[in-house]
Design a protein around this motif. Structure first.
Motif, mmCIF file in Angstrom:
data_model
loop_
_atom_site.group_PDB
_atom_site.id
_atom_site.type_symbol
_atom_site.label_atom_id
_atom_site.label_comp_id
_atom_site.label_asym_id
_atom_site.label_seq_id
_atom_site.Cartn_x
_atom_site.Cartn_y
_atom_site.Cartn_z
ATOM 1 N N ALA A 4 0.874 -1.161 -0.081
ATOM 2 C CA ALA A 4 0.006 -0.053 -0.212
ATOM 3 C C ALA A 4 0.870 1.197 -0.172
ATOM 4 O O ALA A 4 0.671 2.264 -0.586
ATOM 5 C CB ALA A 4 -1.147 0.097 1.260
ATOM 6 N N ALA A 5 1.890 1.202 0.893
ATOM 7 C CA ALA A 5 2.931 2.541 0.878
ATOM 8 C C ALA A 5 3.441 2.558 -0.679
ATOM 9 O O ALA A 5 3.635 3.880 -0.954
ATOM 10 C CB ALA A 5 3.820 2.175 1.906
ATOM 11 N N LEU A 6 3.916 1.541 -1.318
ATOM 12 C CA LEU A 6 4.599 1.490 -2.474
ATOM 13 C C LEU A 6 3.475 2.110 -3.752
ATOM 14 O O LEU A 6 3.835 3.039 -4.485
ATOM 15 C CB LEU A 6 4.891 0.249 -3.092
ATOM 16 N N ALA A 7 2.128 1.574 -3.324
ATOM 17 C CA ALA A 7 1.255 2.231 -4.396
ATOM 18 C C ALA A 7 1.146 3.641 -4.072
ATOM 19 O O ALA A 7 0.751 4.352 -5.107
ATOM 20 C CB ALA A 7 -0.124 1.491 -4.062
ATOM 21 N N ALA A 8 0.770 4.030 -3.048
ATOM 22 C CA ALA A 8 0.806 5.465 -2.718
ATOM 23 C C ALA A 8 1.867 6.284 -3.124
ATOM 24 O O ALA A 8 1.637 7.272 -3.823
ATOM 25 C CB ALA A 8 0.652 5.550 -1.214
#
Length: 86
Positions: A4-8
């Protein structure tokens, strides 16, 4: 959580103008909204600034303190205060 952090991060990068886009993403996040509510919105711009330091502190797992350049953590405790202004 890491995915999720990478996608953000990828979404912010795709918008361009990184410091401004990153600051806006921080502002929209729950923690950023909390800082704004506390009157600390200027901290978001500081957090969004890129490449402002030559080194990045690391967490010393033994002491819980921050250590620069892979060195030992400061004996003064777990705070990053020793690194302010560097």
């Amino acid at each position: 959580p890491a995915a999720a952090a990478l996608a953000a991060w990828r979404a912010v990068v795709a918008r361009g103008a990184l410091p401004a886009a990153l600051g806006e993403a921080f502002r929209r996040a729950r923690g950023g909204a909390n800082l704004v509510a506390l009157g600390m919105a200027s901290d978001l711009a500081l957090a969004a600034a890129l490449d402002t330091r030559r080194t990045v502190p690391r967490l010393d797992a033994v002491t819980g303190g921050l250590a620069p350049d892979g060195g030992a953590a400061p004996a003064s405790g777990a705070s990053g205060e020793a690194f302010r202004g560097r």
